[in-house]
Design an enzyme around this catalytic site. Structure first.
Site: not given
Ligand code: MLT
Length: 316
Positions: A152-154, A231, A233, A262, A281, A283
């Site tokens: 995807g985007r990342i 990075t 979930r 978390e 968390h 990133a």
């Protein structure tokens, strides 16, 4: 005419908050505060980040709500079906932190490949020489295969970075990705991704079907030396299965920025393992990404102003 009341439950960039504050009555109030229920009962908008759970119970306390703005990407803290059932629009910022997260994943990958030590004292020649040997990396990244789970985007950005470094990059995605959007990565099955990846980086979204996707059978397909980066979930990983895998395979590494829950407690199965590296968390923690995410307020205002939002959350 009075301005609509919008509740902000987590931190927002000051300029974005000021912008919304000019158009709405914006009140910052955490869910734990005693006045939250009374404010929610009157609120037409709610702006949250990662740690406010917007579920049926919360929505029941906000009969006038028209929009929930998620400053960020992941929608796992928002019950989209419950929002839809109440006619509450959900808006988010799907690309706000892609670059920040991809850069962080790359930083973790480079860290894993190139052990290093920063000196805070003078060393004698013997120690100097010993460290130069000890810190020798067995392989360069350009000799490794990067497996990207979710292009995807990342994931696509990380794939492009891997190709840029000279890695052999393979990906697996449930969607068919057009060749010109593959960033030079090759499409492979999940089994082949696991079997080939020296570094496996997870970029799937936290939809229910992805819960515990990285489990015992998945890990059994991976190399005993794999560097696993998450990075996305925490719920994507089965913690206990991963802890067992890391114990059995001391040369494997897990670099985990996200966890479930978390913050994690002292009984977190991955805590204390020498080959599990845990970060809190962070990133998306760049000034630019934080500001970009906060501009979800534009879409919040669009909805309150009777307009179509630019980034409505799609129900999966
Ligand atoms: C996101 O889903 O956009 C990030 O996890 C947000 C954050 O880091 O707070």
């Amino acid at each position: 005419m009075s301005k609509p009341l919008v509740l902000q439950t987590e931190e927002l960039d000051a300029s974005a908050a000021a912008w919304l504050g000019e158009r709405c009555d914006l009140v910052a109030c955490r869910v734990e505060e005693p006045r939250f229920a009374e404010l929610l009962a009157r609120a037409e908008g709610l702006v949250v980040r990662t740690y406010t759970r917007v579920d049926a119970a919360l929505l029941a306390g906000g009969p006038r709500l028209r929009v929930v703005g998620r400053a960020g990407v992941g929608l796992d803290n928002i019950d989209l079906a419950a929002c839809a059932a109440r006619g509450v629009r959900v808006v988010s910022t799907p690309d706000a932190n892609s670059q920040a997260v991809a850069e962080f994943a790359l930083a973790l990958i480079v860290d894993a490949a190139r052990p290093r030590l920063m000196l805070d004292r003078a060393l004698d020649a013997k120690e100097w020489g010993r460290l130069r040997k000890e810190l020798r990396a067995p392989r360069q990244l350009s000799e490794m295969t990067l497996g990207v789970l979710g292009l995807g985007r990342i994931g696509a950005r990380v794939a492009r970075m891997g190709v840029g470094i000279g890695m052999d990059v393979v990906y697996h995605d449930i969607r068919e990705i057009p060749v010109d959007q593959r960033m030079g990565a090759s499409s492979v099955s999940l089994a082949e991704l696991c079997a080939r990846a020296d570094v496996l980086t997870v970029h799937v979204d936290p939809r229910e079907a992805n819960r515990r996707l990285v489990n015992t059978p998945f890990l059994a397909m991976c190399k005993p030396t794999v560097v696993l980066v998450n990075t996305s979930r925490g719920l994507i990983l089965d913690d206990l299965a991963l802890a067992g895998f890391l114990r059995r395979n001391p040369k494997a590494q897990a670099l985990l920025d996200v966890h479930d829950p978390e913050p994690f407690g002292p009984d977190y199965p991955l805590l204390g393992l020498p080959n599990a590296h845990l970060s809190p968390h962070i990133a998306a923690a760049t000034a630019t990404a934080q500001e970009n995410m906060s501009w979800v307020v534009r879409d919040v205002w669009r909805v309150l102003d009777g307009k179509e939002p630019e980034f409505p959350a799609a129900q999966r």
